[in-house]
Design a protein around this motif. Sequence first.
Motif, PDB file in Angstrom:
ATOM      1  N   ALA A 118     166.476  40.427  -2.214  1.00 60.50           N
ATOM      2  CA  ALA A 118     166.708  41.841  -1.915  1.00 60.50           C
ATOM      3  C   ALA A 118     165.387  42.549  -1.620  1.00 60.50           C
ATOM      4  CB  ALA A 118     167.435  42.515  -3.077  1.00 60.50           C
ATOM      5  N   GLU A 119     164.393  42.285  -2.448  1.00 59.94           N
ATOM      6  CA  GLU A 119     163.068  42.886  -2.217  1.00 59.94           C
ATOM      7  C   GLU A 119     162.510  42.460  -0.855  1.00 59.94           C
ATOM      8  OE1 GLU A 119     161.280  44.999  -4.071  1.00 59.94           O
ATOM      9  OE2 GLU A 119     162.410  45.012  -5.952  1.00 59.94           O
ATOM     10  N   ASP A 120     162.678  41.179  -0.529  1.00 64.77           N
ATOM     11  CA  ASP A 120     162.196  40.675   0.762  1.00 64.77           C
ATOM     12  C   ASP A 120     162.936  41.331   1.927  1.00 64.77           C
ATOM     13  OD1 ASP A 120     160.428  39.033  -0.552  1.00 64.77           O
ATOM     14  OD2 ASP A 120     161.629  37.205  -0.288  1.00 64.77           O
ATOM     15  N   LEU A 121     164.252  41.498   1.786  1.00 68.70           N
ATOM     16  CA  LEU A 121     165.038  42.138   2.842  1.00 68.70           C
ATOM     17  C   LEU A 121     164.562  43.566   3.087  1.00 68.70           C
ATOM     18  CD1 LEU A 121     168.696  41.033   2.003  1.00 68.70           C
ATOM     19  CD2 LEU A 121     167.416  40.479   4.069  1.00 68.70           C
ATOM     20  N   VAL A 122     164.368  44.308   2.013  1.00 66.63           N
ATOM     21  CA  VAL A 122     163.925  45.697   2.151  1.00 66.63           C
ATOM     22  C   VAL A 122     162.539  45.744   2.785  1.00 66.63           C
ATOM     23  CG1 VAL A 122     163.254  47.782   0.878  1.00 66.63           C
ATOM     24  CG2 VAL A 122     165.369  46.583   0.288  1.00 66.63           C
ATOM     25  N   GLN A 123     161.656  44.890   2.319  1.00 67.06           N
ATOM     26  CA  GLN A 123     160.298  44.868   2.864  1.00 67.06           C
ATOM     27  C   GLN A 123     160.320  44.558   4.360  1.00 67.06           C
ATOM     28  OE1 GLN A 123     157.705  45.743   1.050  1.00 67.06           O
ATOM     29  NE2 GLN A 123     156.275  45.525   2.730  1.00 67.06           N
ATOM     30  N   THR A 124     161.089  43.555   4.749  1.00 63.49           N
ATOM     31  CA  THR A 124     161.176  43.178   6.164  1.00 63.49           C
ATOM     32  C   THR A 124     161.771  44.312   6.992  1.00 63.49           C
ATOM     33  OG1 THR A 124     161.417  40.859   5.554  1.00 63.49           O
ATOM     34  CG2 THR A 124     162.103  41.471   7.777  1.00 63.49           C
ATOM     35  N   ALA A 125     162.818  44.948   6.480  1.00 65.15           N
ATOM     36  CA  ALA A 125     163.434  46.066   7.202  1.00 65.15           C
ATOM     37  C   ALA A 125     162.452  47.214   7.370  1.00 65.15           C
ATOM     38  CB  ALA A 125     164.692  46.531   6.469  1.00 65.15           C
ATOM     39  N   LEU A 126     161.721  47.543   6.317  1.00 60.03           N
ATOM     40  CA  LEU A 126     160.758  48.645   6.403  1.00 60.03           C
ATOM     41  C   LEU A 126     159.608  48.312   7.354  1.00 60.03           C
ATOM     42  CD1 LEU A 126     160.696  49.806   2.678  1.00 60.03           C
ATOM     43  CD2 LEU A 126     161.756  50.976   4.638  1.00 60.03           C
ATOM     44  N   VAL A 127     159.196  47.059   7.380  1.00 54.83           N
ATOM     45  CA  VAL A 127     158.144  46.643   8.321  1.00 54.83           C
ATOM     46  C   VAL A 127     158.637  46.816   9.755  1.00 54.83           C
ATOM     47  CG1 VAL A 127     156.925  44.598   9.204  1.00 54.83           C
ATOM     48  CG2 VAL A 127     156.911  45.105   6.759  1.00 54.83           C
ATOM     49  N   ARG A 128     159.903  46.531   9.985  1.00 48.14           N
ATOM     50  CA  ARG A 128     160.457  46.687  11.346  1.00 48.14           C
ATOM     51  C   ARG A 128     160.631  48.147  11.730  1.00 48.14           C
ATOM     52  NH1 ARG A 128     164.851  41.794  11.957  1.00 48.14           N
ATOM     53  NH2 ARG A 128     163.337  40.135  11.610  1.00 48.14           N
ATOM     54  N   VAL A 129     160.928  48.998  10.763  1.00 53.38           N
ATOM     55  CA  VAL A 129     161.149  50.415  11.048  1.00 53.38           C
ATOM     56  C   VAL A 129     159.829  51.166  11.215  1.00 53.38           C
ATOM     57  CG1 VAL A 129     162.032  52.570  10.039  1.00 53.38           C
ATOM     58  CG2 VAL A 129     163.420  50.497   9.941  1.00 53.38           C
ATOM     59  N   TRP A 130     158.811  50.763  10.499  1.00 55.83           N
ATOM     60  CA  TRP A 130     157.535  51.474  10.454  1.00 55.83           C
ATOM     61  C   TRP A 130     156.986  51.865  11.820  1.00 55.83           C
ATOM     62  CZ3 TRP A 130     152.337  50.306  11.630  1.00 55.83           C
ATOM     63  CH2 TRP A 130     151.405  51.167  11.056  1.00 55.83           C
ATOM     64  N   PRO A 131     156.903  50.938  12.801  1.00 50.35           N
ATOM     65  CA  PRO A 131     156.325  51.341  14.091  1.00 50.35           C
ATOM     66  C   PRO A 131     157.190  52.353  14.852  1.00 50.35           C
ATOM     67  CG  PRO A 131     156.645  48.944  14.001  1.00 50.35           C
ATOM     68  CD  PRO A 131     157.201  49.517  12.752  1.00 50.35           C
ATOM     69  N   ARG A 132     158.457  52.455  14.500  1.00 52.43           N
ATOM     70  CA  ARG A 132     159.381  53.352  15.195  1.00 52.43           C
ATOM     71  C   ARG A 132     159.661  54.629  14.401  1.00 52.43           C
ATOM     72  NH1 ARG A 132     161.005  48.186  15.312  1.00 52.43           N
ATOM     73  NH2 ARG A 132     161.319  47.183  17.301  1.00 52.43           N
ATOM     74  N   TRP A 133     158.992  54.799  13.259  1.00 49.90           N
ATOM     75  CA  TRP A 133     159.357  55.865  12.333  1.00 49.90           C
ATOM     76  C   TRP A 133     159.289  57.259  12.947  1.00 49.90           C
ATOM     77  CZ3 TRP A 133     162.358  56.318   8.515  1.00 49.90           C
ATOM     78  CH2 TRP A 133     162.365  57.493   7.762  1.00 49.90           C
ATOM     79  N   GLU A 134     158.299  57.536  13.765  1.00 54.93           N
ATOM     80  CA  GLU A 134     158.186  58.882  14.370  1.00 54.93           C
ATOM     81  C   GLU A 134     159.470  59.233  15.123  1.00 54.93           C
ATOM     82  OE1 GLU A 134     155.812  61.106  13.931  1.00 54.93           O
ATOM     83  OE2 GLU A 134     154.466  59.806  12.811  1.00 54.93           O
ATOM     84  N   ARG A 135     159.976  58.286  15.891  1.00 55.52           N
ATOM     85  CA  ARG A 135     161.204  58.514  16.662  1.00 55.52           C
ATOM     86  C   ARG A 135     162.421  58.520  15.744  1.00 55.52           C
ATOM     87  NH1 ARG A 135     164.592  54.829  18.542  1.00 55.52           N
ATOM     88  NH2 ARG A 135     163.085  53.168  18.347  1.00 55.52           N
ATOM     89  N   VAL A 136     162.485  57.558  14.816  1.00 55.18           N
ATOM     90  CA  VAL A 136     163.625  57.429  13.905  1.00 55.18           C
ATOM     91  C   VAL A 136     163.775  58.672  13.038  1.00 55.18           C
ATOM     92  CG1 VAL A 136     164.479  56.155  11.892  1.00 55.18           C
ATOM     93  CG2 VAL A 136     163.578  54.912  13.858  1.00 55.18           C
ATOM     94  N   SER A 137     162.660  59.173  12.517  1.00 55.48           N
ATOM     95  CA  SER A 137     162.719  60.318  11.604  1.00 55.48           C
ATOM     96  C   SER A 137     163.155  61.599  12.306  1.00 55.48           C
ATOM     97  CB  SER A 137     161.367  60.524  10.919  1.00 55.48           C
ATOM     98  OG  SER A 137     160.383  60.880  11.863  1.00 55.48           O
ATOM     99  N   GLN A 138     163.068  61.633  13.623  1.00 59.98           N
ATOM    100  CA  GLN A 138     163.517  62.804  14.379  1.00 59.98           C
ATOM    101  C   GLN A 138     165.022  62.769  14.640  1.00 59.98           C
ATOM    102  OE1 GLN A 138     161.287  65.251  14.837  1.00 59.98           O
ATOM    103  NE2 GLN A 138     159.912  63.847  13.778  1.00 59.98           N
ATOM    104  N   GLY A 139     165.648  61.617  14.384  1.00 63.19           N
ATOM    105  CA  GLY A 139     167.087  61.476  14.613  1.00 63.19           C
ATOM    106  C   GLY A 139     167.903  62.206  13.572  1.00 63.19           C
ATOM    107  N   THR A 140     169.210  62.170  13.746  1.00 63.49           N
ATOM    108  CA  THR A 140     170.099  62.902  12.841  1.00 63.49           C
ATOM    109  C   THR A 140     170.230  62.240  11.474  1.00 63.49           C
ATOM    110  OG1 THR A 140     172.006  61.749  13.748  1.00 63.49           O
ATOM    111  CG2 THR A 140     171.459  63.883  14.726  1.00 63.49           C
ATOM    112  N   ASN A 141     170.085  60.911  11.409  1.00 60.97           N
ATOM    113  CA  ASN A 141     170.267  60.228  10.133  1.00 60.97           C
ATOM    114  C   ASN A 141     169.338  59.009  10.045  1.00 60.97           C
ATOM    115  OD1 ASN A 141     171.139  59.127   7.750  1.00 60.97           O
ATOM    116  ND2 ASN A 141     173.310  59.248   8.260  1.00 60.97           N
ATOM    117  N   PRO A 142     168.084  59.215   9.674  1.00 58.88           N
ATOM    118  CA  PRO A 142     167.149  58.095   9.600  1.00 58.88           C
ATOM    119  C   PRO A 142     167.583  57.031   8.587  1.00 58.88           C
ATOM    120  CG  PRO A 142     166.032  60.181   9.088  1.00 58.88           C
ATOM    121  CD  PRO A 142     167.448  60.489   9.387  1.00 58.88           C
ATOM    122  N   HIS A 143     168.233  57.455   7.498  1.00 59.46           N
ATOM    123  CA  HIS A 143     168.659  56.488   6.487  1.00 59.46           C
ATOM    124  C   HIS A 143     169.708  55.528   7.063  1.00 59.46           C
ATOM    125  CE1 HIS A 143     168.914  54.806   2.538  1.00 59.46           C
ATOM    126  NE2 HIS A 143     170.207  55.049   2.462  1.00 59.46           N
ATOM    127  N   ALA A 144     170.585  56.032   7.913  1.00 59.33           N
ATOM    128  CA  ALA A 144     171.576  55.165   8.548  1.00 59.33           C
ATOM    129  C   ALA A 144     170.885  54.131   9.433  1.00 59.33           C
ATOM    130  CB  ALA A 144     172.559  55.992   9.378  1.00 59.33           C
TER     131      ALA A 144
END
Length: 171
Positions: free
Chosen positions: A32-58
């Motif tokens: 579970a820890e590895d899954l979260v870490q990998t997901a966050l690593v994939r999201v990190w470079p896109r965060w500026e765009r993702v965080s501007q969306g309606t639901n970044p958590h989704a």
Amino acid sequence: MDGPTGFSDYVAQQRGALVRLAYLLAADRDAAEDLVQTALVRVWPRWERVSQGTNPHAYVRKVLLSVFLNARRRWSVREVLHPGLELEDTRNAYGHVDEADLMMRYLRQLPRRQRAVIVLRYYADLSEADIAEVLGCSPGTVKSQSAKALVKLRALLSVGTQLSRQVEGGR
């Protein structure tokens, strides 16, 4: 390097929820820890765009689910568990812990997609339409996978109850 604006705050606020979701999917704390870490690593470079969306958590949840489903396909590890082999007296003050452990054992026996549907529906409380969007399938597929998973879980619970009665009767 500080990272994208707001990413650290998001991780600080949502990491626990993401790890709990990943644990239900992976049925293993380290995985579970590895899954979260990998997901966050994939999201990190896109965060500026993702965080501007309606639901970044989704979005993060969708990436987490994608990591879970794709990682398991790559390694093709199948767990085969036999309910009741380690059956012991659960009538104690920690009965809720035993029940949670038993449910995790049963969840592990579901195919990955069925497990994902059940976790997203009953833990993350997503609608069938939201689950379909996350999984990239139709709502009908979600309903079908959910129905199949619930049938299997009911069968496992039934077998577990029968074994428990046999053990109690043998005392």
